[in-house]
Design a protein around this motif. Structure first.
Motif, PDB file in Angstrom:
ATOM      1  N   PRO A  85      11.576 -14.441   9.626  1.00 58.43           N
ATOM      2  CA  PRO A  85      10.746 -13.408   8.418  1.00 58.43           C
ATOM      3  C   PRO A  85       9.989 -11.802   8.715  1.00 58.43           C
ATOM      4  N   ARG A  86       9.505 -11.361   7.934  1.00 52.63           N
ATOM      5  CA  ARG A  86       8.959  -9.746   8.359  1.00 52.63           C
ATOM      6  C   ARG A  86       7.622 -10.140   9.040  1.00 52.63           C
ATOM      7  N   LYS A  87       7.170  -9.049   9.651  1.00 53.01           N
ATOM      8  CA  LYS A  87       6.068  -8.610  10.213  1.00 53.01           C
ATOM      9  C   LYS A  87       5.301  -7.015   9.206  1.00 53.01           C
ATOM     10  N   THR A  91      10.556  -3.843   7.321  1.00 52.18           N
ATOM     11  CA  THR A  91      11.338  -3.392   6.168  1.00 52.18           C
ATOM     12  C   THR A  91      12.285  -4.938   6.226  1.00 52.18           C
ATOM     13  N   ARG A  92      12.731  -4.852   4.729  1.00 48.02           N
ATOM     14  CA  ARG A  92      13.890  -6.659   5.755  1.00 48.02           C
ATOM     15  C   ARG A  92      15.097  -6.035   6.130  1.00 48.02           C
ATOM     16  N   ALA A  93      15.307  -4.905   6.176  1.00 46.04           N
ATOM     17  CA  ALA A  93      16.573  -3.977   6.764  1.00 46.04           C
ATOM     18  C   ALA A  93      16.233  -4.299   8.323  1.00 46.04           C
ATOM     19  N   SER A 123      17.944 -16.017   2.679  1.00 49.16           N
ATOM     20  CA  SER A 123      17.103 -15.217   4.063  1.00 49.16           C
ATOM     21  C   SER A 123      17.738 -13.462   4.027  1.00 49.16           C
ATOM     22  N   ASN A 124      16.499 -12.835   4.533  1.00 51.59           N
ATOM     23  CA  ASN A 124      16.609 -11.021   4.058  1.00 51.59           C
ATOM     24  C   ASN A 124      17.343 -10.727   4.803  1.00 51.59           C
ATOM     25  N   PRO A 125      18.309  -9.953   5.018  1.00 49.96           N
ATOM     26  CA  PRO A 125      17.911  -8.907   4.249  1.00 49.96           C
ATOM     27  C   PRO A 125      18.713  -9.078   2.628  1.00 49.96           C
ATOM     28  N   THR A 153      14.683 -15.497  -7.816  1.00 44.58           N
ATOM     29  CA  THR A 153      13.376 -15.169  -8.651  1.00 44.58           C
ATOM     30  C   THR A 153      12.496 -14.639  -8.141  1.00 44.58           C
ATOM     31  N   LEU A 154      12.450 -14.864  -7.049  1.00 43.89           N
ATOM     32  CA  LEU A 154      10.885 -14.293  -6.704  1.00 43.89           C
ATOM     33  C   LEU A 154      10.069 -12.990  -7.711  1.00 43.89           C
ATOM     34  N   ASP A 155      11.141 -12.093  -8.023  1.00 38.45           N
ATOM     35  CA  ASP A 155      10.964 -11.139  -7.988  1.00 38.45           C
ATOM     36  C   ASP A 155      10.968 -10.975  -9.651  1.00 38.45           C
ATOM     37  N   VAL A 157       9.866 -13.749 -10.900  1.00 35.17           N
ATOM     38  CA  VAL A 157       8.252 -14.372 -11.024  1.00 35.17           C
ATOM     39  C   VAL A 157       7.498 -14.009 -11.102  1.00 35.17           C
ATOM     40  N   ARG A 158       7.154 -12.665 -10.008  1.00 35.51           N
ATOM     41  CA  ARG A 158       6.231 -11.695  -9.715  1.00 35.51           C
ATOM     42  C   ARG A 158       6.467 -10.950 -10.652  1.00 35.51           C
ATOM     43  N   ALA A 159       7.574 -10.289 -11.610  1.00 34.36           N
ATOM     44  CA  ALA A 159       7.041  -9.610 -12.520  1.00 34.36           C
ATOM     45  C   ALA A 159       6.269 -10.263 -14.635  1.00 34.36           C
ATOM     46  N   GLY A 183      18.501  -5.378  -6.665  1.00 32.92           N
ATOM     47  CA  GLY A 183      18.468  -5.783  -5.266  1.00 32.92           C
ATOM     48  C   GLY A 183      17.366  -6.198  -4.904  1.00 32.92           C
ATOM     49  N   HIS A 184      17.327  -6.631  -3.623  1.00 33.17           N
ATOM     50  CA  HIS A 184      15.607  -7.344  -3.776  1.00 33.17           C
ATOM     51  C   HIS A 184      14.874  -6.412  -2.242  1.00 33.17           C
ATOM     52  N   SER A 185      14.855  -5.359  -2.143  1.00 33.49           N
ATOM     53  CA  SER A 185      14.273  -4.688  -1.896  1.00 33.49           C
ATOM     54  C   SER A 185      13.219  -3.415  -2.047  1.00 33.49           C
ATOM     55  N   GLY A 217       5.770  -6.088  -4.259  1.00 36.74           N
ATOM     56  CA  GLY A 217       5.162  -7.368  -4.174  1.00 36.74           C
ATOM     57  C   GLY A 217       4.611  -8.239  -3.058  1.00 36.74           C
ATOM     58  N   GLY A 218       6.247  -8.273  -1.807  1.00 39.90           N
ATOM     59  CA  GLY A 218       6.534  -8.603  -1.040  1.00 39.90           C
ATOM     60  C   GLY A 218       5.495  -8.253   0.212  1.00 39.90           C
ATOM     61  N   ASP A 219       5.682  -6.539   0.050  1.00 43.47           N
ATOM     62  CA  ASP A 219       4.565  -6.457   0.824  1.00 43.47           C
ATOM     63  C   ASP A 219       3.103  -6.654   1.373  1.00 43.47           C
ATOM     64  N   GLU A 220       2.423  -7.318  -0.189  1.00 42.55           N
ATOM     65  CA  GLU A 220       1.255  -7.511  -0.630  1.00 42.55           C
ATOM     66  C   GLU A 220       1.029  -8.939   0.351  1.00 42.55           C
ATOM     67  N   VAL A 221       2.280  -9.607   0.680  1.00 46.52           N
ATOM     68  CA  VAL A 221       2.362 -10.653   1.096  1.00 46.52           C
ATOM     69  C   VAL A 221       1.941 -10.556   2.667  1.00 46.52           C
ATOM     70  N   VAL A 222       3.240  -9.896   3.198  1.00 45.84           N
ATOM     71  CA  VAL A 222       2.882  -9.737   4.636  1.00 45.84           C
ATOM     72  C   VAL A 222       1.819  -9.217   5.310  1.00 45.84           C
ATOM     73  N   LYS A 223       1.322  -8.043   4.184  1.00 41.29           N
ATOM     74  CA  LYS A 223      -0.074  -7.656   4.786  1.00 41.29           C
ATOM     75  C   LYS A 223      -0.711  -8.710   5.330  1.00 41.29           C
ATOM     76  N   GLY A 229       4.027 -14.562   8.863  1.00 40.30           N
ATOM     77  CA  GLY A 229       5.351 -13.830   8.251  1.00 40.30           C
ATOM     78  C   GLY A 229       5.316 -13.264   6.938  1.00 40.30           C
ATOM     79  N   SER A 230       5.912 -14.259   5.824  1.00 41.15           N
ATOM     80  CA  SER A 230       6.471 -13.472   4.276  1.00 41.15           C
ATOM     81  C   SER A 230       5.556 -14.449   3.547  1.00 41.15           C
ATOM     82  N   ALA A 231       5.537 -14.586   2.095  1.00 38.77           N
ATOM     83  CA  ALA A 231       5.854 -15.050   0.716  1.00 38.77           C
ATOM     84  C   ALA A 231       7.015 -16.732   1.468  1.00 38.77           C
ATOM     85  N   THR A 232       6.074 -18.115   0.850  1.00 38.07           N
ATOM     86  CA  THR A 232       6.822 -18.780   1.647  1.00 38.07           C
ATOM     87  C   THR A 232       6.689 -19.978   0.708  1.00 38.07           C
TER      88      THR A 232
HETATM   89  C1  LMR Z   1       9.842 -11.558  -0.450  1.00 38.29           C
HETATM   90  O1  LMR Z   1       9.521 -10.479  -1.428  1.00 38.29           O
HETATM   91  O2  LMR Z   1       8.632 -11.486  -0.623  1.00 38.29           O
HETATM   92  C2  LMR Z   1      10.597 -11.393   0.182  1.00 38.29           C
HETATM   93  O3  LMR Z   1      11.568 -10.548   0.502  1.00 38.29           O
HETATM   94  C3  LMR Z   1       9.500 -11.198   1.705  1.00 38.29           C
HETATM   95  C4  LMR Z   1       9.366 -10.275   1.971  1.00 38.29           C
HETATM   96  O4  LMR Z   1       9.980  -9.758   3.205  1.00 38.29           O
HETATM   97  O5  LMR Z   1       8.912  -9.492   1.213  1.00 38.29           O
END
Ligand code: LMR
Ligand code: NAD
Length: 340
Positions: A85-87, A91-93, A123-125, A153-155, A157-159, A183-185, A217-223, A229-232
């Motif tokens: 996962p990201r730190k 970026t996911r890339a 798994s990302n990206p 689907t997480l996108d 759920v967040r929306a 996409g998903h990023s 939204g993913g960045d909020e969790v990573v931060k 790690g990231s959203a689990t």
């Molecule tokens: C997310 O959207 O939470 C995941 O793709 C993990 C991430 O790296 O942000």
């Protein structure tokens, strides 16, 4: 009788996702594969009093393929949250270098051992790992685009959560009222709000804030996790929501979703998908759209441009998304072509 295999089952997503799958009474076999601790997670989950028989599989060393092969034999659904996962600051890339080969090798084994299974890639990206999976399966001559899904689907759920908060609506009631496509990023994620009387109207500032939160939204969790790690947990819930939808259709359940959840799929492999790609998406062929599932595969999809209302604002977001997606898809395909 549904067998589900989770690859990466001992990880931050893998464990809670496996727990949710164990609670699904349509699942009869749950095979947990990981390079570490899969047996421990399996022993733990196996004490839960639901029908699924849980088994853990761990390779002896890097060369050992038998554990994965055993985990995959006769499986109907393979869910893959394996990888790093990201730190913060990534970026996911940036995960491509490590996760690309993990996905390539896992999916190759799925193609050889369980070519008829539905494959759900977490798994990302995701924008690249799904094209990698498709290209691996193509090379093996077993690619079925109706059974390969990038889990986005997480996108959704967040929306639903963020729009619910802004409009004082129960987010559960917003399922199907917002479709997240693309996409998903970051700016490849495009939420489409299907406004009707039951969804409040947002002012300009709230709308912009809403789009930004869904995209980042993913960045909020990573931060907030600050290097851990990231959203689990939200991801396990979201991944399970999509897996449950698929498992329901394998178990003869009714499929009566008006606007179902989206998944990132290879459009030319689905009836009407090539036309969508050429007419509206500048030829971009991997794209997340709402998918109608039947018997564990895509039976049709909802064309956003013809079945949903796409505003001018949303069209601009799609144009931006298409630019980002093109390079990520090419990178994935080229990676597999350059692999032995
Ligand atoms: C997310 O959207 O939470 C995941 O793709 C993990 C991430 O790296 O942000
Ligand atoms: P994690 O590090 O907690 O878990 C990953 C697991 O994968 C570990 O248990 C590890 O041992 C295992 N693994 C590594 N290589 C493997 C291999 N070759 N075969 C089997 N298992 C292997 O990470 P996590 O937080 O669970 O995240 C996993 C992935 O999911 C990351 O790439 C992350 O970016 C992605 N993710 C995607 C979404 C999405 O919306 N699609 C959301 C959140 C996270």
């Amino acid at each position: 009788m549904v067998k589900v295999t989770v690859a990466g089952a001992a990880g931050g997503i893998g464990q809670p996702l496996s727990l949710l799958l164990k609670l699904n009474t349509n699942v009869t076999q749950l095979a947990l594969f990981d390079i570490v601790n899969a047996k421990g997670v399996a022993a733990d989950l196996s004490h839960i009093n639901t029908p699924a028989v849980v088994t853990g599989y761990q390779p002896q060393d890097k060369q050992d393929r038998t554990a994965l092969i055993e985990a995959l034999k006769g499986t109907d659904v393979v869910v893959i949250p394996a990888g790093v996962p990201r730190k913060p600051g990534m970026t996911r890339a940036d995960l491509f270098n490590i996760n690309a080969s993990i996905i390539r090798d896992l999916v190759a084994e799925v193609g050889r051992t369980a070519p008829n299974a539905a494959i759900l890639i977490i798994s990302n990206p995701v924008n690249s790992t799904v094209p990698i999976a498709a290209q691996v399966l193509k090379k093996l001559g077993v690619f079925n685009p109706k059974k390969l899904f990038g889990v986005t689907t997480l996108d959704s759920v967040r929306a639903e959560t963020f729009l619910g908060g802004l409009t004082n609506t129960n987010p559960k009631q917003l399922k199907g009222k917002i479709s997240v496509i693309g996409g998903h990023s970051g700016d490849t994620i495009v939420p489409l709000i299907n406004f009707d009387q039951s969804v409040g109207i947002l002012n300009d500032a709230d709308y912009k804030g809403f789009v930004h939160r869904v995209q980042f939204g993913g960045d909020e969790v990573v931060k907030a996790k600050n290097g851990a790690g990231s959203a689990t947990l939200s991801m396990a819930y979201a991944g399970y929501r999509f897996a449950e939808y698929l498992i329901d259709t394998l178990s003869g359940g009714p499929n009566n979703y008006k606007v179902p959840d989206s998944a990132y799929v290879y459009l030319p492999g689905i009836a009407g998908g090539e036309e969508l790609s050429k007419k509206y998406l500048n030829g971009v062929d991997f794209f997340s759209v709402p998918v109608v599932l039947s018997q564990g595969e895509i039976s049709s999809f909802v064309n956003p441009f013809e079945k949903l209302t796409v505003t001018d604002e949303e069209k601009k977001l799609i144009d931006v998304a298409l630019k980002g997606l093109k390079g990520s898809i090419e990178q994935g395909v080229e990676f597999v072509n350059a692999s032995k």
